[in-house]
Design an enzyme around this catalytic site. Structure first.
Site, PDB file in Angstrom:
ATOM      1  N   HIS A   1       1.057  -1.319   0.487  1.00  0.00           N
ATOM      2  CA  HIS A   1       0.023   0.038   0.057  1.00  0.00           C
ATOM      3  C   HIS A   1       0.824   1.141   0.209  1.00  0.00           C
ATOM      4  CE1 HIS A   1      -3.385   2.350   1.299  1.00  0.00           C
ATOM      5  NE2 HIS A   1      -2.634   3.147   1.742  1.00  0.00           N
ATOM      6  N   CYS A   2       0.633   2.298  -1.350  1.00  0.00           N
ATOM      7  CA  CYS A   2       1.750   3.161  -1.363  1.00  0.00           C
ATOM      8  C   CYS A   2       0.770   4.602  -0.175  1.00  0.00           C
ATOM      9  CB  CYS A   2       1.657   3.469  -2.419  1.00  0.00           C
ATOM     10  SG  CYS A   2       2.545   4.928  -2.675  1.00  0.00           S
ATOM     11  N   GLY A   3       1.836   5.312   0.320  1.00  0.00           N
ATOM     12  CA  GLY A   3       1.009   6.119   1.018  1.00  0.00           C
ATOM     13  C   GLY A   3       0.881   8.032   0.236  1.00  0.00           C
TER      14      GLY A   3
END
Length: 379
Positions: free
Chosen positions: A189-191
């Protein structure tokens, strides 16, 4: 000379931080400054911050910091997306204000004013595609095609049901606790994107990394040509003739400081892109990297336990068993790391060769007609 040494030191520090962050977890660097820096960047800094806040403000201050962390990291929000746009916009604005006055120059043409704007817009487009494209959400309607596309290897993936979504969990998928959904071929998951990186948007993510690496490199080279042009021209913009030795320090201080924000960040982007490119070439994800590490660690512990049992049965003492030569520690860790990589390479059934692996990134398996088969859950 002062400016040259500042640049050299800045570059060495940046390179050390990049190497430490990307490679410091390796057993090769255990007990070394690289390993310590990696620990500080990934765990230590945050831990020390929490301790400091608790010491100064008490438990209420710690709770406030943790609540901010929860908002920024544990649920979807556009915070880091806004920061990215602000960084990109402000950097481009500073570049325009400080550099465009010297374009066209001796080595650089006016076309670069428009090329730079186009390059930034392409970067924004790739950012939007990665952020808002469906990463490959698995639901009751499409779970059959994902299960058909990705077979279970019965090593790190086995047939099971997602306890949250209550649907069969395809191999290579993961339930993202932040987005609250199962994602096919889950990487992470890429913030910064406020989105998961999965089967359907990995290609956009890789293009985003590559393009921003090239964008920083392009900016650094362009600024270098501007500096060289100002020295090459018969009369500098100071209105006097001068040598490079005396002129260079003033040029570095007065002309675009964007050079620092181009040349050195591109090292970080290059390392990050190279890491993910290696994953793509071996058809592995970041999530699977951790799974394989856990698997090899477990296998190592099992083999050590068996060896200990056999040694004890043969009459060896625990001290004799646990006394490796201290001078060989680095070689032992290297062999252990190489053995782990060998296990992954042999047992990774999803690695089908570089060309096939890249084609699966560009053309996801679940979208190919050959995998539109019904799924029947085994009894």
């Amino acid at each position: 000379m002062e400016v040259q040494w500042v640049l050299v030191c800045h570059g060495m520090v940046t390179l050390t931080v990049v190497v430490s962050f990307l490679c410091g977890h390796s057993p090769v660097f255990k007990g070394t400054p690289i390993g310590w820096i990696h620990y500080f960047l990934t765990f230590g800094a945050w831990d020390y911050l929490l301790r400091f806040v608790e010491f100064v403000f008490g438990s209420k201050g710690t709770d406030a910091v943790l609540s901010v962390e929860g908002f920024c990291c544990d649920r979807p929000n556009p915070f880091l997306q806004i920061i990215y746009l602000l960084i990109l916009g402000s950097t481009y604005f500073i570049t325009v204000k400080s550099s465009f006055a010297y374009i066209p120059g001796y080595y650089i043409g006016e076309v670069h004013k428009y090329m730079s704007f186009g390059a930034v817009m392409i970067g924004v487009l790739l950012f939007l595609l990665t952020s808002f494209c469906d990463p490959g959400t698995v639901n009751a309607k499409n779970v059959s095609q994902y299960v058909s596309a990705y077979p279970y290897d019965d090593i790190i993936y086995s047939e099971k049901e997602c306890p949250t979504c209550k649907i069969p969990k395809p191999a290579r998928s993961k339930h993202c606790s932040i987005c609250n959904r199962c994602v096919a071929r889950f990487d992470h998951h890429c913030g910064w994107m406020n989105n998961c990186i999965g089967e359907k948007n990995t290609k956009y993510f890789m293009a985003f990394l590559l393009w921003h690496f090239l964008l920083c490199l392009y900016g650094a080279v362009a600024i270098g040509f501007i500096l060289a042009g100002r020295v090459k021209e018969p009369h500098s913009y100071y209105g006097i003739k001068n040598s490079f030795r005396s002129l260079a320090p003033r040029l570095v201080h007065t002309t675009p400081r964007y050079f620092y924000w181009c040349f050195f960040p591109y090292l970080l982007l290059a390392g990050f892109f190279a890491y993910h490119l290696n994953l793509c070439l071996t058809n592995t994800t970041t999530n699977e990297k951790f799974k394989w590490r856990e698997y090899t660690s477990l296998q190592k512990k099992i083999s050590e336990a068996k060896a200990s049992a056999a040694a004890l049965k043969a009459g060896m003492s625990n001290n004799e068993l646990e006394r490796p030569a201290m001078s060989k520690w680095r070689g032992l860790w290297r062999r252990s790391e190489a053995k782990a990589e060998s296990i992954v390479a042999k047992r990774n059934m999803y690695d089908k060769g570089n060309f096939q692996n890249i084609s699966e990134i560009v053309f996801p398996l679940s979208s190919r007609q050959g995998f539109q088969k019904p799924y029947h859950k085994s009894e």
